[in-house]
Design a protein around this motif. Structure first.
Motif, PDB file in Angstrom:
ATOM      1  N   ARG A  16       0.863  -1.186   0.000  1.00  0.00           N
ATOM      2  CA  ARG A  16       0.000   0.000   0.000  1.00  0.00           C
ATOM      3  C   ARG A  16       0.893   1.228   0.000  1.00  0.00           C
ATOM      4  O   ARG A  16       1.181   1.821   1.046  1.00  0.00           O
ATOM      5  CB  ARG A  16      -0.910   0.000   1.228  1.00  0.00           C
ATOM      6  CG  ARG A  16      -2.018  -1.027   1.190  1.00  0.00           C
ATOM      7  CD  ARG A  16      -3.201  -0.492   0.413  1.00  0.00           C
ATOM      8  NE  ARG A  16      -4.350  -1.387   0.429  1.00  0.00           N
ATOM      9  CZ  ARG A  16      -5.557  -1.043   0.036  1.00  0.00           C
ATOM     10  NH1 ARG A  16      -5.785   0.186  -0.396  1.00  0.00           N
ATOM     11  NH2 ARG A  16      -6.550  -1.905   0.042  1.00  0.00           N
ATOM     12  N   PRO A  17       1.409   1.624  -1.169  1.00  0.00           N
ATOM     13  CA  PRO A  17       2.459   2.643  -1.206  1.00  0.00           C
ATOM     14  C   PRO A  17       2.024   4.026  -0.752  1.00  0.00           C
ATOM     15  O   PRO A  17       2.859   4.851  -0.406  1.00  0.00           O
ATOM     16  CB  PRO A  17       2.868   2.656  -2.682  1.00  0.00           C
ATOM     17  CG  PRO A  17       1.676   2.138  -3.423  1.00  0.00           C
ATOM     18  CD  PRO A  17       1.051   1.128  -2.511  1.00  0.00           C
ATOM     19  N   GLY A  18       0.739   4.301  -0.726  1.00  0.00           N
ATOM     20  CA  GLY A  18       0.286   5.634  -0.358  1.00  0.00           C
ATOM     21  C   GLY A  18       0.580   6.017   1.076  1.00  0.00           C
ATOM     22  O   GLY A  18       0.645   7.204   1.405  1.00  0.00           O
ATOM     23  N   ALA A  19       0.786   5.025   1.962  1.00  0.00           N
ATOM     24  CA  ALA A  19       1.030   5.325   3.374  1.00  0.00           C
ATOM     25  C   ALA A  19       2.328   6.097   3.573  1.00  0.00           C
ATOM     26  O   ALA A  19       2.509   6.776   4.591  1.00  0.00           O
ATOM     27  CB  ALA A  19       1.063   4.026   4.176  1.00  0.00           C
ATOM     28  N   LEU A  28       5.367   6.439 -10.349  1.00  0.00           N
ATOM     29  CA  LEU A  28       6.048   6.123 -11.599  1.00  0.00           C
ATOM     30  C   LEU A  28       5.491   4.816 -12.144  1.00  0.00           C
ATOM     31  O   LEU A  28       5.583   3.767 -11.491  1.00  0.00           O
ATOM     32  CB  LEU A  28       7.554   5.979 -11.371  1.00  0.00           C
ATOM     33  CG  LEU A  28       8.383   5.484 -12.557  1.00  0.00           C
ATOM     34  CD1 LEU A  28       8.303   6.470 -13.714  1.00  0.00           C
ATOM     35  CD2 LEU A  28       9.843   5.260 -12.127  1.00  0.00           C
ATOM     36  N   ALA A  29       4.886   4.873 -13.311  1.00  0.00           N
ATOM     37  CA  ALA A  29       4.416   3.660 -13.993  1.00  0.00           C
ATOM     38  C   ALA A  29       5.213   3.545 -15.290  1.00  0.00           C
ATOM     39  O   ALA A  29       6.387   3.209 -15.272  1.00  0.00           O
ATOM     40  CB  ALA A  29       2.917   3.734 -14.233  1.00  0.00           C
ATOM     41  N   ALA A  50       6.712  -2.439  -9.869  1.00  0.00           N
ATOM     42  CA  ALA A  50       7.225  -3.553  -9.061  1.00  0.00           C
ATOM     43  C   ALA A  50       6.124  -4.261  -8.278  1.00  0.00           C
ATOM     44  O   ALA A  50       6.340  -5.358  -7.762  1.00  0.00           O
ATOM     45  CB  ALA A  50       8.303  -3.040  -8.101  1.00  0.00           C
ATOM     46  N   LEU A  51       4.964  -3.660  -8.193  1.00  0.00           N
ATOM     47  CA  LEU A  51       3.864  -4.255  -7.430  1.00  0.00           C
ATOM     48  C   LEU A  51       3.202  -5.369  -8.253  1.00  0.00           C
ATOM     49  O   LEU A  51       3.048  -5.242  -9.473  1.00  0.00           O
ATOM     50  CB  LEU A  51       2.837  -3.192  -7.056  1.00  0.00           C
ATOM     51  CG  LEU A  51       3.369  -2.111  -6.115  1.00  0.00           C
ATOM     52  CD1 LEU A  51       2.351  -0.989  -5.960  1.00  0.00           C
ATOM     53  CD2 LEU A  51       3.706  -2.700  -4.750  1.00  0.00           C
ATOM     54  N   PRO A  52       2.781  -6.444  -7.613  1.00  0.00           N
ATOM     55  CA  PRO A  52       2.242  -7.608  -8.342  1.00  0.00           C
ATOM     56  C   PRO A  52       0.777  -7.430  -8.734  1.00  0.00           C
ATOM     57  O   PRO A  52      -0.106  -8.187  -8.325  1.00  0.00           O
ATOM     58  CB  PRO A  52       2.417  -8.745  -7.333  1.00  0.00           C
ATOM     59  CG  PRO A  52       2.263  -8.080  -6.001  1.00  0.00           C
ATOM     60  CD  PRO A  52       2.896  -6.715  -6.155  1.00  0.00           C
ATOM     61  N   TRP A  53       0.508  -6.440  -9.565  1.00  0.00           N
ATOM     62  CA  TRP A  53      -0.853  -6.187 -10.021  1.00  0.00           C
ATOM     63  C   TRP A  53      -1.073  -6.888 -11.356  1.00  0.00           C
ATOM     64  O   TRP A  53      -0.380  -6.603 -12.335  1.00  0.00           O
ATOM     65  CB  TRP A  53      -1.097  -4.690 -10.190  1.00  0.00           C
ATOM     66  CG  TRP A  53      -1.036  -3.903  -8.918  1.00  0.00           C
ATOM     67  CD1 TRP A  53      -0.953  -4.382  -7.654  1.00  0.00           C
ATOM     68  CD2 TRP A  53      -1.056  -2.470  -8.795  1.00  0.00           C
ATOM     69  NE1 TRP A  53      -0.920  -3.354  -6.746  1.00  0.00           N
ATOM     70  CE2 TRP A  53      -0.986  -2.169  -7.422  1.00  0.00           C
ATOM     71  CE3 TRP A  53      -1.141  -1.428  -9.713  1.00  0.00           C
ATOM     72  CZ2 TRP A  53      -0.986  -0.862  -6.933  1.00  0.00           C
ATOM     73  CZ3 TRP A  53      -1.139  -0.127  -9.245  1.00  0.00           C
ATOM     74  CH2 TRP A  53      -1.072   0.155  -7.869  1.00  0.00           C
ATOM     75  N   ASP A  54      -2.034  -7.806 -11.389  1.00  0.00           N
ATOM     76  CA  ASP A  54      -2.326  -8.494 -12.641  1.00  0.00           C
ATOM     77  C   ASP A  54      -2.816  -7.487 -13.680  1.00  0.00           C
ATOM     78  O   ASP A  54      -3.685  -6.667 -13.389  1.00  0.00           O
ATOM     79  CB  ASP A  54      -3.405  -9.558 -12.429  1.00  0.00           C
ATOM     80  CG  ASP A  54      -2.925 -10.714 -11.573  1.00  0.00           C
ATOM     81  OD1 ASP A  54      -1.729 -11.029 -11.647  1.00  0.00           O
ATOM     82  OD2 ASP A  54      -3.742 -11.284 -10.828  1.00  0.00           O
ATOM     83  N   ALA A  67      -3.989  -0.991 -13.041  1.00  0.00           N
ATOM     84  CA  ALA A  67      -3.602   0.349 -13.491  1.00  0.00           C
ATOM     85  C   ALA A  67      -2.258   0.355 -14.204  1.00  0.00           C
ATOM     86  O   ALA A  67      -2.000   1.227 -15.046  1.00  0.00           O
ATOM     87  CB  ALA A  67      -3.576   1.314 -12.311  1.00  0.00           C
ATOM     88  N   THR A  68      -1.382  -0.616 -13.902  1.00  0.00           N
ATOM     89  CA  THR A  68      -0.074  -0.668 -14.549  1.00  0.00           C
ATOM     90  C   THR A  68      -0.075  -1.543 -15.795  1.00  0.00           C
ATOM     91  O   THR A  68       0.988  -1.788 -16.374  1.00  0.00           O
ATOM     92  CB  THR A  68       0.993  -1.174 -13.567  1.00  0.00           C
ATOM     93  OG1 THR A  68       0.554  -2.413 -12.984  1.00  0.00           O
ATOM     94  CG2 THR A  68       1.249  -0.165 -12.464  1.00  0.00           C
ATOM     95  N   CYS A  69      -1.234  -2.001 -16.242  1.00  0.00           N
ATOM     96  CA  CYS A  69      -1.338  -2.724 -17.511  1.00  0.00           C
ATOM     97  C   CYS A  69      -0.848  -1.817 -18.637  1.00  0.00           C
ATOM     98  O   CYS A  69      -1.280  -0.661 -18.743  1.00  0.00           O
ATOM     99  CB  CYS A  69      -2.785  -3.137 -17.756  1.00  0.00           C
ATOM    100  SG  CYS A  69      -3.101  -3.901 -19.365  1.00  0.00           S
ATOM    101  N   THR A  70       0.041  -2.320 -19.480  1.00  0.00           N
ATOM    102  CA  THR A  70       0.542  -1.483 -20.570  1.00  0.00           C
ATOM    103  C   THR A  70      -0.435  -1.470 -21.735  1.00  0.00           C
ATOM    104  O   THR A  70      -1.297  -2.339 -21.866  1.00  0.00           O
ATOM    105  CB  THR A  70       1.900  -1.976 -21.068  1.00  0.00           C
ATOM    106  OG1 THR A  70       1.745  -3.264 -21.684  1.00  0.00           O
ATOM    107  CG2 THR A  70       2.920  -2.050 -19.934  1.00  0.00           C
ATOM    108  N   ILE A  71      -0.274  -0.494 -22.586  1.00  0.00           N
ATOM    109  CA  ILE A  71      -1.120  -0.404 -23.774  1.00  0.00           C
ATOM    110  C   ILE A  71      -0.891  -1.617 -24.670  1.00  0.00           C
ATOM    111  O   ILE A  71      -1.839  -2.156 -25.252  1.00  0.00           O
ATOM    112  CB  ILE A  71      -0.841   0.904 -24.537  1.00  0.00           C
ATOM    113  CG1 ILE A  71      -1.027   2.117 -23.605  1.00  0.00           C
ATOM    114  CG2 ILE A  71      -1.746   1.018 -25.753  1.00  0.00           C
ATOM    115  CD1 ILE A  71      -2.367   2.164 -22.883  1.00  0.00           C
ATOM    116  N   SER A  72       0.337  -2.087 -24.759  1.00  0.00           N
ATOM    117  CA  SER A  72       0.629  -3.290 -25.545  1.00  0.00           C
ATOM    118  C   SER A  72      -0.122  -4.502 -25.011  1.00  0.00           C
ATOM    119  O   SER A  72      -0.662  -5.298 -25.788  1.00  0.00           O
ATOM    120  CB  SER A  72       2.132  -3.579 -25.548  1.00  0.00           C
ATOM    121  OG  SER A  72       2.839  -2.608 -26.276  1.00  0.00           O
ATOM    122  N   GLU A  73      -0.158  -4.653 -23.701  1.00  0.00           N
ATOM    123  CA  GLU A  73      -0.868  -5.781 -23.099  1.00  0.00           C
ATOM    124  C   GLU A  73      -2.368  -5.685 -23.366  1.00  0.00           C
ATOM    125  O   GLU A  73      -3.024  -6.695 -23.661  1.00  0.00           O
ATOM    126  CB  GLU A  73      -0.595  -5.831 -21.593  1.00  0.00           C
ATOM    127  CG  GLU A  73       0.814  -6.266 -21.240  1.00  0.00           C
ATOM    128  CD  GLU A  73       1.123  -6.123 -19.765  1.00  0.00           C
ATOM    129  OE1 GLU A  73       1.838  -6.991 -19.226  1.00  0.00           O
ATOM    130  OE2 GLU A  73       0.676  -5.126 -19.139  1.00  0.00           O
TER     131      GLU A  73
END
Length: 275
Positions: A16-19, A28-29, A50-54, A67-73
């Motif tokens: 939870r990086p916001g803390a 940074l994405a 670096a966060l394990p977000w599918d 949210a970190t899904c790339t446009i290519s993906e």
């Protein structure tokens, strides 16, 4: 571009990086905008990749997009055949003013959070009735309608330390018939207007999403397909200050194009054109 004011990059943030958010921080994405201009007020970058977000999670409920899904993906994703709105994903990715190299770095969440009128991920998710999951610095979470997220040109509802975590597109929206129109001054240019119409199978309804030509996204709904006069009147009734003005088009030009393409979308869905 080198960012000379940055003194630290957090490569392994907390779950939870916001803390740990402080003034002068930035998420940074992909960094495709962050590194493109000077950022004199920033001192620390927090790397979300670096966060394990599918990136993509399809389910019976719909499609979850990290949210970190790339446009290519997103462009390469294979979706169930019954989700007939799926062609909008490729069309929206192709609306980027960018190369394939940028596609490999730029993220869905980054484009949404930039909150520019021509952001195609905003167009896509608003048209498909998405909801955004937002994490606050205190560890709480809230969910908002995609339509309410962007409030103006480069403006949104995020408070300091808040982060867009996930985009959820409901299955019922993915099953809708669609029609879209987009205009830019050059073949690969930034969108001057980008409109999407959706229609529930077996009905005569219409949900029209208007973006790029306006400072924030708009959705105009009809229980039954309107006639041309009614549709034009609804567009004429929009506030005059909603139309965007930049080198890609004057407010009057964008308003004219929106009316023209909205009528084309209405006719296409009325005629039962391609879903």
């Amino acid at each position: 571009m080198d960012l000379h004011t940055i003194t630290e990059v957090v490569r392994r943030p907390a779950a939870r990086p916001g803390a740990d958010w402080h003034p002068g921080d930035a998420w940074l994405a992909g960094g495709t905008w962050l590194y493109s201009v000077e950022q004199p007020d920033l001192h620390r970058l927090i790397d979300l990749t670096a966060l394990p977000w599918d990136p993509l999670v399809p389910s019976e409920a719909g499609l979850g997009i990290g949210a970190t899904c790339t446009i290519s993906e997103l462009y390469a994703c294979a979706l169930p055949a019954e989700w007939i709105a799926a062609p909008l994903f490729a069309k929206s990715c192709e609306a980027f003013l960018s190369s394939f190299k940028v596609w490999s770095a730029a993220t869905v969440g980054g484009n949404i959070c930039m909150s520019l009128p021509a952001g195609p991920m905003i167009t896509l998710t608003v048209a498909l009735e998405a909801r955004y999951e937002i994490w606050a610095a205190d560890g709480s979470a809230r969910t908002v309608d995609a339509l309410s997220f962007v409030t103006g040109d480069n403006e949104n509802i995020l408070a300091p330390g808040e982060i867009l975590r996930r985009i959820d597109i409901p299955a019922h929206a993915l099953r809708k018939r669609t029609a879209h129109r987009r205009f830019s001054l050059t073949r690969l240019g930034r969108s001057t207007v980008f409109l999407i119409g959706t229609q529930t199978p077996g009905t005569r309804d219409l949900l029209l999403t208007v973006t790029a030509g306006t400072t924030r996204p708009l959705r105009i709904g009809f229980d039954t397909l309107p006639d041309d006069r009614t549709l034009r009147q609804r567009l004429d009734d929009l506030p005059s200050d909603i139309w965007f003005d930049d080198p890609n088009g004057t407010p009057g030009h964008r308003r004219h194009l929106t009316q023209h393409f909205a009528e084309e979308i209405r006719r296409e869905l009325m005629a039962g054109g391609p879903g």
